[in-house]
Design an enzyme around this catalytic site. Structure first.
Site, PDB file in Angstrom:
ATOM      1  N   ASP A 207      90.016  17.224  34.787  1.00 52.43           N
ATOM      2  CA  ASP A 207      89.962  18.400  35.650  1.00 52.43           C
ATOM      3  C   ASP A 207      88.784  18.189  36.608  1.00 52.43           C
ATOM      4  O   ASP A 207      87.625  18.235  36.208  1.00 52.43           O
ATOM      5  CB  ASP A 207      89.778  19.662  34.793  1.00 52.43           C
ATOM      6  CG  ASP A 207      89.809  20.948  35.619  1.00 52.43           C
ATOM      7  OD1 ASP A 207      89.478  20.897  36.816  1.00 52.43           O
ATOM      8  OD2 ASP A 207      90.130  22.007  35.041  1.00 52.43           O
TER       9      ASP A 207
ATOM     10  N   ARG B  72     112.007  25.022  46.872  1.00 55.05           N
ATOM     11  CA  ARG B  72     111.380  24.776  45.566  1.00 55.05           C
ATOM     12  C   ARG B  72     111.257  23.271  45.339  1.00 55.05           C
ATOM     13  O   ARG B  72     110.253  22.776  44.848  1.00 55.05           O
ATOM     14  CB  ARG B  72     112.167  25.431  44.416  1.00 55.05           C
ATOM     15  CG  ARG B  72     111.652  24.993  43.050  1.00 55.05           C
ATOM     16  CD  ARG B  72     112.111  25.826  41.858  1.00 55.05           C
ATOM     17  NE  ARG B  72     113.426  26.388  41.968  1.00 55.05           N
ATOM     18  CZ  ARG B  72     114.571  25.706  41.850  1.00 55.05           C
ATOM     19  NH1 ARG B  72     114.568  24.419  41.600  1.00 55.05           N
ATOM     20  NH2 ARG B  72     115.735  26.323  41.988  1.00 55.05           N
TER      21      ARG B  72
ATOM     22  N   LYS C 221      89.449  26.806  44.262  1.00 54.45           N
ATOM     23  CA  LYS C 221      88.002  26.701  44.269  1.00 54.45           C
ATOM     24  C   LYS C 221      87.533  25.915  45.508  1.00 54.45           C
ATOM     25  O   LYS C 221      87.757  26.353  46.605  1.00 54.45           O
ATOM     26  CB  LYS C 221      87.537  26.087  42.951  1.00 54.45           C
ATOM     27  CG  LYS C 221      88.238  26.683  41.705  1.00 54.45           C
ATOM     28  CD  LYS C 221      87.939  28.154  41.488  1.00 54.45           C
ATOM     29  CE  LYS C 221      88.831  28.815  40.426  1.00 54.45           C
ATOM     30  NZ  LYS C 221      88.954  28.133  39.158  1.00 54.45           N
TER      31      LYS C 221
ATOM     32  N   TYR D  22      87.200  25.214  31.020  1.00 55.97           N
ATOM     33  CA  TYR D  22      87.586  26.446  31.690  1.00 55.97           C
ATOM     34  C   TYR D  22      88.321  27.329  30.674  1.00 55.97           C
ATOM     35  O   TYR D  22      89.208  26.857  29.953  1.00 55.97           O
ATOM     36  CB  TYR D  22      88.479  26.099  32.876  1.00 55.97           C
ATOM     37  CG  TYR D  22      89.024  27.299  33.586  1.00 55.97           C
ATOM     38  CD1 TYR D  22      88.188  28.120  34.329  1.00 55.97           C
ATOM     39  CD2 TYR D  22      90.370  27.626  33.505  1.00 55.97           C
ATOM     40  CE1 TYR D  22      88.685  29.236  34.975  1.00 55.97           C
ATOM     41  CE2 TYR D  22      90.878  28.739  34.159  1.00 55.97           C
ATOM     42  CZ  TYR D  22      90.030  29.544  34.890  1.00 55.97           C
ATOM     43  OH  TYR D  22      90.530  30.641  35.519  1.00 55.97           O
TER      44      TYR D  22
END
Ligand SMILES: *Cc1c(COP(=O)(O)O)cnc(C)c1O
Length: 384
Positions: free
Chosen positions: A179, A54, A204, A107
């Site tokens: 973004d 992690r 994406k 978005y």
């Protein structure tokens, strides 16, 4: 970014940054370190700094170094999804009583995160038209901590002048977050234009093959990068080793893919603008697009996303989506295969009734890298 790559061109960095040969075997791509924990040579004796995946994992590190190099940033961080990256960023930078400026065309999931999650923790927001610098300036108040920009925006393909908004942010002493999902770092470099943090949905264009969900943050500044890395570990929504590996693999072809996405999109836009059933085409490459000049200034080319409105309203738009065959009907974007969708009923259903509501007759295309003649033929038959 590691100084080794600063002098290299984008395509070279995409393939080499973070991709050093494996020290153990010489493997030319980083192996998938599918492992949770690491043997210590005596208590606290870490080999290469890894203790628990992690906190850090070598495959994720490779991707994170690559991301920093591509955006020209100091620090890259990879997350389980774009929204996990956004969540980590917001909970690192914001506290109750703070205020943020968000775009009127964002978005849907980003808007939902602000409106349904972050707001409940005592952070309020104002919606601005970020294409209009006065609208951004007017939305900033003395509690504002950050301005959020998405350009090109989703799904209306609005363009925001990153450099101009960075000026407003600097003047107000607040952070600018961009973004960069729609453009990718190949088409647009927000940090060089004055942004503090870049956000990505790696799902994406970066992954590029519709086979992985992931997210990223890249910072201009080492100290903020450290703070975010601390929170990434404390909150835990990290990218797994396999997901990191497959994104790193996708990124190697980002430049050639983006060139083809843009070329195919330009030809499709040309057809759509002449089609009698199409009432409006939204694409920053069109000279009549209100953001065309800014897009031409800050982007290498105009990308693979197109939205258009059809005659006959919502039902007609839904019909076009249903009739498409080569364009797959589906959410998401940025893959090698072309997708079509109806934002009002699909990706942007969550913003219905809000300031971010989208036109009902809107169709959105994610233009893939298939042969453009096949794509044109499919769209012509779908439009009827
Ligand atoms: C998809 C997307 C996101 C969210 O990313 P996920 O990987 O789906 O969590 C954020 N911003 C934009 C512009 C997107 O397209």
């Amino acid at each position: 970014m590691s100084d080794q790559h600063t002098h290299q061109n984008f395509e070279t960095r995409a393939i080499h940054a973070g991709n050093t040969a494996d020290p153990l075997t010489g493997a030319v791509v980083p192996p998938i370190y599918q492992v949770s924990t690491y043997k210590q040579d005596g208590v606290g004796g870490l080999r290469g700094g890894y203790e628990y995946s992690r906190s850090a994992n070598p495959t994720r590190t490779a991707l994170e170094e690559n991301l920093a190099a591509l955006e020209g940033g100091r620090r890259g961080l990879a997350f389980a999804s774009g929204l996990a990256a956004e969540d980590c960023l917001l909970r690192t930078l914001l506290a109750p009583g703070d205020h943020v400026v968000i775009p009127n065309d964002a978005y849907g999931g980003t808007f939902r995160l602000f409106a349904k999650v972050v707001e409940r923790w005592g952070v309020d927001f104002s919606v601005a038209n970020t294409s209009d610098i006065e609208s951004v300036r007017g939305a900033v108040n003395d509690r504002t901590k950050l301005i959020w920009v998405e350009t090109p925006s989703n799904p209306l393909l609005g363009i925001t002048d990153i450099e101009a908004v960075a000026g407003v942010a600097r003047q107000a002493g607040v952070k600018l977050v961009v973004d960069n999902t729609f453009a990718s770092p190949y088409l647009q470099q927000p940090l060089a234009l004055g942004a503090d943090v870049v956000v990505h949905s790696l799902t994406k264009y970066m992954g590029g093959h519709s086979d992985v969900v992931g997210g990223a943050l890249v910072t201009a500044d080492e100290a903020l990068g450290e703070e975010l890395a601390y929170h990434q570990n404390a909150m835990g929504a990290v990218a797994g080793p396999f997901d990191s590996w497959i994104v790193l693999r996708g990124i190697k072809t980002l430049a050639v893919r983006m060139d083809r996405h843009s070329e195919n999109a330009a030809k499709i836009v040309e057809m759509l603008t002449q089609h009698p059933k199409v009432t409006q085409v939204l694409y920053p490459g069109l000279p009549e697009h209100p953001g065309h000049e800014v897009a031409a200034k800050q982007m290498r080319s105009f990308g693979g996303m197109i939205s258009f409105r059809v005659q006959g309203g919502e039902e007609a738009a839904v019909e076009v989506c249903n009739r498409a065959q080569l364009f797959t009907l589906g959410e998401s974007l940025g893959g090698v295969e072309s997708l079509i969708e109806h934002p009002g009923r699909m990706t942007h259903a969550s913003v219905a009734g809000s300031a971010l509501e989208v036109p009902a007759d809107l169709v959105r295309l994610s233009v893939g890298i298939e042969n453009v003649d096949d794509l044109l033929a499919d769209l012509r038959q779908a439009l009827g």
